[in-house]
Design an enzyme around this catalytic site. Structure first.
Site, PDB file in Angstrom:
ATOM      1  N   CYS A 178      -0.403   8.401  -1.953  1.00  0.00           N
ATOM      2  CA  CYS A 178      -0.706   8.826  -0.578  1.00  0.00           C
ATOM      3  C   CYS A 178      -0.865  10.336  -0.470  1.00  0.00           C
ATOM      4  CB  CYS A 178       0.388   8.362   0.375  1.00  0.00           C
ATOM      5  SG  CYS A 178       0.702   6.601   0.262  1.00  0.00           S
ATOM      6  N   HIS A 182      -3.455   5.616   8.447  1.00  0.00           N
ATOM      7  CA  HIS A 182      -3.118   6.231   7.152  1.00  0.00           C
ATOM      8  C   HIS A 182      -4.054   5.717   6.050  1.00  0.00           C
ATOM      9  CE1 HIS A 182      -0.912   7.877   3.861  1.00  0.00           C
ATOM     10  NE2 HIS A 182       0.006   6.940   3.714  1.00  0.00           N
TER      11      HIS A 182
END
Ligand SMILES: CC(C)(COP(=O)(O)OP(=O)(O)OC[C@H]1O[C@@H](n2cnc3c(N)ncnc32)[C@H](O)[C@@H]1OP(=O)(O)O)[C@@H](O)C(=O)NCCC(=O)NCCS
Length: 387
Positions: free
Chosen positions: A85, A333
């Site tokens: 991420c 996200h």
């Protein structure tokens, strides 16, 4: 070594973008960043693409060359950077170092992820590959599960409450309500969060960032080029630190040592401390991580992050406006894009053109986390080179 500035930012809408390909959204964000800087693609001397797992999400690898070609700059050196991420941030940091080293004067960074073409279980298993496959994913520990362990430990050790976790989501959804780029524009109440479906105890649906498609881009230039632009935003520090991938191999699971170390280095490099920061973007992939991140960045003492949130400090009118456009929770996200999106949003705050402008914001910080904390990147940005 030259200083480095952000002179253009670009975002696509985040959400379920089924009618657009990864290539479409990467190009859209990149062209938006170039248009924002009022330049053409011929300025770009290197291209860095942040992406976690296009190979598994959509079956496409070799993104550097693919996106360079699609942008009409097929001969510019291009590379894809991956750190779960934090992929967008390691791409941005690579571009920053490229310019700092004198190798190029203008580098384009594109963070992109296309996640919603798969079913949730396949997405969750793809994301879980950023944990320790052998010791975590194979025994069923998803990222929601890993952060749930951290949340439980934080609650047990420091008395952090379920309500304090929920207040993170309440704040971030409230900040995202007017954001045209965000996946979710709905506000949520404390009760909504507390009554949402259980995902991994104690984390509920509204504690989780969603599954998202999206892209973000920034154009970075050297100091000599930056002087030609109207409002360069300077990167005073871009620092990274890492830690063991598996949670059980860490010294502590109630704090994120990688983030703490990256922040310490960034404060040292910039000569600034947490008291100088006007606005912040932190990695609220799960609500507990915003609390842990605020502690890691030195805004709250270890164990006091929940109380800091409860005090209202993170709201738009508080002492430290945090995730002012909605964070990962409301923006969504798209994992490879998030770190770049955070820098786009901090840049806008420092230029004075954010959707939720914080008056007089001069210095901003962002923290982007890979996995459950195995990679952490912290950037400090300012609208003046000498603070
Ligand atoms: C929490 C999670 C499992 C929910 O996925 P899901 O059960 O498949 O949810 P669905 O896509 O079926 O959506 C069901 C509803 O909840 C909403 N929803 C889904 N995820 C949401 C979220 N995180 N926050 C708020 N709403 C959400 C959807 O919009 C949908 O609403 P609708 O019925 O009004 O259309 C998934 O979002 C998830 O895994 N999130 C974490 C991702 C992650 O780990 N990222 C990496 C972090 S390190």
């Amino acid at each position: 070594m030259t200083n480095v500035a952000v002179v253009g930012v670009g975002l696509t809408k985040f959400g379920e973008l089924w009618e657009q390909s990864l290539r479409d959204i990467a190009v859209k964000a990149a062209l938006a960043a170039l248009a924002d800087a009022k330049v053409n693609n011929d300025i770009v001397q290197s291209l860095y693409v942040g992406n976690m797992s296009a190979g598994r999400f959509i079956g496409q690898e070799h993104l550097g060359a693919l996106i360079g070609d699609s942008l009409g700059i097929p001969n510019v050196p291009a590379v894809r950077c991956e750190a779960a991420c934090a992929s967008g941030s390691v791409a941005l940091r690579s571009a920053y170092l490229d310019i700092k080293s004198g190798n190029s004067d203008a580098a384009l960074v594109v963070g992109v992820e296309k996640m919603t073409d798969l079913q949730t279980d396949e997405v969750v298993m793809t994301l879980a590959a950023a944990g320790d496959q052998e010791w975590e994913a194979d025994i069923g520990l998803t990222f929601a599960g890993l952060y749930a362990l951290m949340a439980r430990a934080h609650m047990h050790k420091f008395g952090t409450t379920r309500e304090q976790l929920a207040l993170v989501s309440v704040n971030n959804h409230s900040n995202g309500k007017n954001n045209p780029h965000a996946q979710f524009n709905m506000e949520v109440s404390l009760e909504d969060v507390l009554n949402s479906s259980l995902v991994a105890d104690p984390l509920r649906l509204l504690d989780c960032s969603p599954i998202t498609d999206g892209a973000a881009a920034v154009l970075l230039v050297s100091e000599s080029l930056a002087r030609r632009f109207e409002q360069p935003i300077w990167i005073l520090a871009s620092e990274q630190a890492n830690d063991a991938v598996a949670l059980h191999d860490r010294k502590s699971i109630v704090e994120m040592l990688s983030a703490k170390m990256a922040a310490k280095k960034a404060y040292e490099k910039s000569g600034l401390g947490p008291n100088k920061i006007d606005v912040t973007e932190v990695h609220d992939c799960f609500s507990i991580n915003e609390i842990i991140s605020l502690e890691a960045l030195g805004f709250a003492e270890l164990g006091r992050g929940g109380k800091f949130v409860e005090s209202g400090a993170i709201t738009l009118t508080g002492e430290l406006p945090t995730n002012t456009t909605g964070g990962l929770k409301a923006n969504g996200h798209p994992v490879g894009a998030t770190g770049v999106r955070q820098v786009c949003d901090i840049t806008k705050q420092l230029r004075g053109d954010s959707i939720n402008q914080i008056n007089g914001a001069k210095i901003g910080i962002n923290l982007n986390v890979g996995g459950s904390g195995a990679t952490a990147v912290v950037n400090i940005l300012s609208n003046e080179l000498v603070v």
